[in-house]
Motif scaffolding. Structure first.
Motif, PDB file in Angstrom:
ATOM      1  N   LYS A  52       5.528  16.529   0.534  1.00 41.62           N
ATOM      2  CA  LYS A  52       4.490  15.432   0.597  1.00 41.62           C
ATOM      3  C   LYS A  52       3.186  16.156   0.745  1.00 41.62           C
ATOM      4  O   LYS A  52       2.730  17.064   1.450  1.00 41.62           O
ATOM      5  N   LYS A  53       2.118  15.603  -0.169  1.00 39.69           N
ATOM      6  CA  LYS A  53       0.943  15.858  -0.278  1.00 39.69           C
ATOM      7  C   LYS A  53       0.198  15.209   0.768  1.00 39.69           C
ATOM      8  O   LYS A  53      -0.041  14.067   0.803  1.00 39.69           O
ATOM      9  N   ILE A  54      -0.665  16.223   1.659  1.00 38.98           N
ATOM     10  CA  ILE A  54      -1.407  15.552   2.612  1.00 38.98           C
ATOM     11  C   ILE A  54      -2.568  15.250   2.086  1.00 38.98           C
ATOM     12  O   ILE A  54      -3.358  15.676   1.578  1.00 38.98           O
ATOM     13  N   LEU A  55      -2.715  13.808   2.280  1.00 36.30           N
ATOM     14  CA  LEU A  55      -3.889  13.024   2.068  1.00 36.30           C
ATOM     15  C   LEU A  55      -4.528  12.509   3.209  1.00 36.30           C
ATOM     16  O   LEU A  55      -3.865  11.822   3.842  1.00 36.30           O
TER      17      LEU A  55
ATOM     18  N   THR B   9       3.146   7.156   1.647  1.00 40.98           N
ATOM     19  CA  THR B   9       3.112   7.737   0.389  1.00 40.98           C
ATOM     20  C   THR B   9       1.623   8.449   0.466  1.00 40.98           C
ATOM     21  O   THR B   9       0.756   7.994   1.500  1.00 40.98           O
ATOM     22  N   THR B  10       1.344   8.933  -0.788  1.00 38.30           N
ATOM     23  CA  THR B  10       0.003   9.840  -0.592  1.00 38.30           C
ATOM     24  C   THR B  10      -1.150   8.668  -0.635  1.00 38.30           C
ATOM     25  O   THR B  10      -2.430   9.078  -0.508  1.00 38.30           O
ATOM     26  N   ARG B  11      -0.869   7.444  -0.471  1.00 33.54           N
ATOM     27  CA  ARG B  11      -2.164   6.522  -0.591  1.00 33.54           C
ATOM     28  C   ARG B  11      -2.739   6.429   0.836  1.00 33.54           C
ATOM     29  O   ARG B  11      -4.093   6.838   0.569  1.00 33.54           O
TER      30      ARG B  11
ATOM     31  N   TRP C 207      -1.130   8.307   3.715  1.00 35.15           N
ATOM     32  CA  TRP C 207      -0.351   9.261   4.419  1.00 35.15           C
ATOM     33  C   TRP C 207      -1.253  10.302   5.493  1.00 35.15           C
ATOM     34  O   TRP C 207      -2.096  10.791   4.545  1.00 35.15           O
TER      35      TRP C 207
END
Length: 348
Positions: free
Chosen positions: A3-6, A250-252, A254
């Motif tokens: 997961k891409k941390i955003l 999701t990356t929206r 997360w």
């Protein structure tokens, strides 16, 4: 895939490598780490400071304090608490609303509830409604220690379950002078009746029996059971939980400190709660913001009908849903505009 941390408010904030100024001329603004959060939109002038304060049971709550552009430390400012939804953290929707209201001239505070995010309390992942009410009281305690906050002009805003927690707190916490809920929900009613309603008493009791048996297993040494607040959706999933999956998992939106889990045992504490138990005492002004397409609109109607005061209003954002109000610009912008007008009127 990793997961891409955003961060939920990634469009507004980046983490700066600069050292926080420990003596920046702002009294009563303690800091717990040497970093500052810098708005990407540097023209806004909003200053963000990481702060902490102590609540009962020696639990430390950690928050972000948002200071409006050109804050004059010799003056008194209205302040607004921004309370996050269940399963959320201060960097998500609550932080976005706190930031935007700070742009309108308010001192604002978004903080992690006990057992969540960077705040203390064990076991983590507990959703303890009555303790979240206490969190809000202690957050007010913190605000009244700040010399640039007017103790007679403090409001509170809550999102989703946070809105229900604010409504539950304000009747007996008279230092809160104005109340607002965005996609407000009573976590007790939503868990007893189910999000879309229709859960029978027999089904509620069966659910509680299952939770009680799980507690017995845990008392005998089993690992604490965690479940997703918003599991992977299927054809029976309510719209808000389908959208909640997209928002939280999701990356929206997360966030590494918001994995969307809660303890299974928390189902009982949620079902034991009522946000409207003492609502007959809530005489402060109230604004309820709801999306036109929100499947939680019944909760807004329930709150409105139960409120005893005359200074109450429902503001509907056309074309948007429950979760849209967390971060979609088309929903957030009119909501913030309305909230700023409301708090300016009621905290004058």
């Amino acid at each position: 895939m990793k997961k891409k941390i955003l961060y939920a408010i990634a469009l507004l904030f980046v983490i700066s490598g600069a050292k926080a100024q420990q003596n920046d001329g702002l009294p009563g603004v303690p800091q717990t780490e040497s970093y500052v959060v810098t708005p990407v939109d540097t023209t806004s002038g909003v200053i963000v400071r990481k702060v902490s304060f102590l609540r009962s049971n020696n639990i430390v709550l950690v928050g972000n304090l948002f200071l409006p552009k050109g804050l004059d430390k010799t003056q008194k400012y209205p302040a607004v608490l921004s309370i996050h939804p269940a399963g959320s953290v201060k960097e998500q929707s609550a932080g976005l609303y706190a930031y935007r209201l700070a742009e309108s001239g308010f001192v604002t505070l978004a903080f992690d509830a006990a057992y969540a995010g960077e705040s203390g309390g064990t076991p983590h992942w507990s959703e303890a409604p009555y303790e979240r009410v206490e969190d809000i009281r202690y957050a007010v305690d913190y605000l009244v220690t700040l010399p640039f906050v007017d103790e007679y002009r403090i409001g509170a805003l809550g999102l989703c379950a946070g809105g229900g927690y604010v409504i539950a707190t304000a009747p007996t916490e008279r230092r809160i002078r104005a109340v607002a809920g965005v996609s407000a929900a009573d976590i007790g009613a939503a868990n007893r009746e189910s999000w879309l309603r229709g859960r029978s008493v027999e089904e509620q009791i069966a659910l509680l029996e299952d939770v009680s048996q799980q507690r017995t297993r845990e008392a005998r040494g089993a690992e604490l059971m965690k479940v997703y607040m918003c599991p992977e959706p299927d054809e029976s999933t309510a719209p808000s939980f389908r959208e909640g999956y997209e928002y939280y998992r999701t990356t929206r939106a997360w966030h590494p400190r918001a994995d969307n889990f809660y303890l299974r045992r928390s189902q009982a504490t949620k079902m034991a709660f009522s946000a409207i138990e003492n609502i007959y005492l809530l005489t402060q002004p109230v604004l309820l913001v709801v999306g036109e397409k929100a499947d939680s609109e019944w909760q807004t109607e329930r709150f409105y009908n139960a409120l005893p005061g005359k200074d109450k209003e429902v503001f509907t954002v056309p074309g948007y849903s429950h979760i849209d109000l967390y971060d979609k610009p088309g929903a957030v912008n009119p909501a913030v505009k309305k909230l700023a007008e409301f708090f300016k009127r009621t905290l004058q």
